[in-house]
Design a protein around this motif. Structure first.
Motif, mmCIF file in Angstrom:
data_model
loop_
_atom_site.group_PDB
_atom_site.id
_atom_site.type_symbol
_atom_site.label_atom_id
_atom_site.label_comp_id
_atom_site.label_asym_id
_atom_site.label_seq_id
_atom_site.Cartn_x
_atom_site.Cartn_y
_atom_site.Cartn_z
ATOM 1 N N GLN A 26 0.829 -1.201 0.000
ATOM 2 C CA GLN A 26 0.000 0.000 0.000
ATOM 3 C C GLN A 26 0.867 1.256 0.000
ATOM 4 N N ALA A 27 1.979 1.240 0.708
ATOM 5 C CA ALA A 27 2.849 2.414 0.791
ATOM 6 C C ALA A 27 3.428 2.776 -0.571
ATOM 7 N N TYR A 28 3.734 1.790 -1.398
ATOM 8 C CA TYR A 28 4.288 2.062 -2.715
ATOM 9 C C TYR A 28 3.239 2.598 -3.689
ATOM 10 N N SER A 29 1.963 2.566 -3.321
ATOM 11 C CA SER A 29 0.933 3.089 -4.211
ATOM 12 C C SER A 29 0.719 4.590 -4.020
ATOM 13 N N TYR A 30 1.360 5.198 -3.025
ATOM 14 C CA TYR A 30 1.229 6.634 -2.798
ATOM 15 C C TYR A 30 2.023 7.407 -3.845
ATOM 16 N N GLU A 31 1.738 8.700 -3.918
ATOM 17 C CA GLU A 31 2.486 9.568 -4.823
ATOM 18 C C GLU A 31 3.960 9.578 -4.417
ATOM 19 N N PRO A 32 4.862 9.663 -5.403
ATOM 20 C CA PRO A 32 6.300 9.582 -5.080
ATOM 21 C C PRO A 32 6.772 10.588 -4.037
ATOM 22 N N GLU A 33 6.231 11.820 -4.055
ATOM 23 C CA GLU A 33 6.722 12.817 -3.101
ATOM 24 C C GLU A 33 6.192 12.610 -1.686
ATOM 25 N N SER A 34 5.185 11.738 -1.513
ATOM 26 C CA SER A 34 4.650 11.534 -0.161
ATOM 27 C C SER A 34 4.742 10.082 0.294
ATOM 28 N N ARG A 35 5.576 9.303 -0.352
ATOM 29 C CA ARG A 35 5.645 7.891 0.038
ATOM 30 C C ARG A 35 6.855 7.524 0.873
ATOM 31 N N GLN A 36 7.782 8.434 1.105
ATOM 32 C CA GLN A 36 9.013 8.073 1.810
ATOM 33 C C GLN A 36 8.736 7.522 3.198
ATOM 34 N N PHE A 37 7.957 8.250 3.994
ATOM 35 C CA PHE A 37 7.711 7.799 5.364
ATOM 36 C C PHE A 37 6.852 6.534 5.406
ATOM 37 N N PRO A 38 5.754 6.437 4.630
ATOM 38 C CA PRO A 38 4.991 5.177 4.642
ATOM 39 C C PRO A 38 5.816 3.973 4.185
ATOM 40 N N VAL A 39 6.696 4.171 3.196
ATOM 41 C CA VAL A 39 7.556 3.065 2.747
ATOM 42 C C VAL A 39 8.537 2.685 3.853
ATOM 43 N N PHE A 40 9.092 3.686 4.532
ATOM 44 C CA PHE A 40 9.986 3.417 5.657
ATOM 45 C C PHE A 40 9.264 2.610 6.734
ATOM 46 N N LEU A 41 8.041 3.049 7.096
ATOM 47 C CA LEU A 41 7.272 2.317 8.097
ATOM 48 C C LEU A 41 6.930 0.908 7.616
ATOM 49 N N GLY A 42 6.604 0.769 6.326
ATOM 50 C CA GLY A 42 6.295 -0.552 5.768
ATOM 51 C C GLY A 42 7.477 -1.503 5.883
ATOM 52 N N TRP A 43 8.677 -1.015 5.523
ATOM 53 C CA TRP A 43 9.865 -1.864 5.633
ATOM 54 C C TRP A 43 10.204 -2.176 7.083
ATOM 55 N N LEU A 44 9.988 -1.192 7.968
ATOM 56 C CA LEU A 44 10.219 -1.427 9.387
ATOM 57 C C LEU A 44 9.254 -2.485 9.918
ATOM 58 N N PHE A 45 7.994 -2.392 9.516
ATOM 59 C CA PHE A 45 6.987 -3.377 9.909
ATOM 60 C C PHE A 45 7.386 -4.765 9.409
ATOM 61 N N MET A 46 7.827 -4.849 8.140
ATOM 62 C CA MET A 46 8.244 -6.141 7.577
ATOM 63 C C MET A 46 9.460 -6.695 8.324
ATOM 64 N N LEU A 47 10.417 -5.831 8.659
ATOM 65 C CA LEU A 47 11.613 -6.278 9.363
ATOM 66 C C LEU A 47 11.252 -6.883 10.717
ATOM 67 N N PHE A 48 10.453 -6.166 11.497
ATOM 68 C CA PHE A 48 10.095 -6.674 12.819
ATOM 69 C C PHE A 48 9.167 -7.883 12.725
ATOM 70 N N SER A 49 8.316 -7.915 11.708
ATOM 71 C CA SER A 49 7.462 -9.083 11.513
ATOM 72 C C SER A 49 8.301 -10.307 11.140
ATOM 73 N N ALA A 50 9.300 -10.106 10.291
ATOM 74 C CA ALA A 50 10.177 -11.215 9.908
ATOM 75 C C ALA A 50 11.001 -11.706 11.101
ATOM 76 N N ILE A 51 11.482 -10.776 11.923
ATOM 77 C CA ILE A 51 12.224 -11.170 13.133
ATOM 78 C C ILE A 51 11.325 -11.985 14.053
#
Length: 152
Positions: A26-51
């Motif tokens: 979902q984070a990658y579907s945002y506009e390029p100029e407003s997706r940095q923080f949602p993508v960061f949170l998405g990757w952080l969520f995936m990292l902790f979920s994988a751990i």
């Protein structure tokens, strides 16, 4: 750890990993100029979920797949997962600020351990959103998603 707890941990680990994938997608579907923080949170969520998933996988081998008695399920983790999923899916439609305000209010009212008045919950949500606005819009100059409803 009992079999009941192992089942809960394994189920929650799989659900969190799937939800992390949904958040990231979902984070990658945002506009390029407003997706940095949602993508960061998405990757952080995936990292902790994988751990968490890697931590729980060894417990699964101790689990008996055939249970003799019916176990009452705890719906608390699923309720939290449902709230987070609805929050994530609502951001593109109503925008970051209204979705976050609703999420905070509903979450605090549902799971609040302190019996506060609605005014205190509104104040807490407003202070949090004010800090987010100052940090991202003023300091970093980042636009958070406006949403379809308010982007018209």
């Amino acid at each position: 750890m009992e079999a009941k707890e192992i089942k809960k941990e394994c189920t929650l680990a799989v659900l969190l990993l799937a939800t992390g994938g949904l958040v990231l997608w979902q984070a990658y579907s945002y506009e390029p100029e407003s997706r940095q923080f949602p993508v960061f949170l998405g990757w952080l969520f995936m990292l902790f979920s994988a751990i968490n998933f890697v931590r729980v996988v060894p417990l699964f081998s101790k689990l008996s797949l055939i249970s003799d008695k019916f176990e009452k399920k705890s719906f608390l983790p699923l309720l939290v997962l449902a709230f987070v999923s609805l929050y994530t899916l609502s951001i593109p439609w109503i925008g970051y600020y209204p979705a976050t305000c609703l999420f905070l209010l509903i979450f605090m009212l549902t799971f609040g351990y302190w019996k506060k008045s609605a005014k205190q919950y509104l104040l807490a949500a407003a202070v949090f959103l004010g800090i987010v606005y100052l940090f991202f819009s003023v300091v970093l100059g980042t636009r958070l998603p406006m949403g379809e409803l308010f982007g018209l």
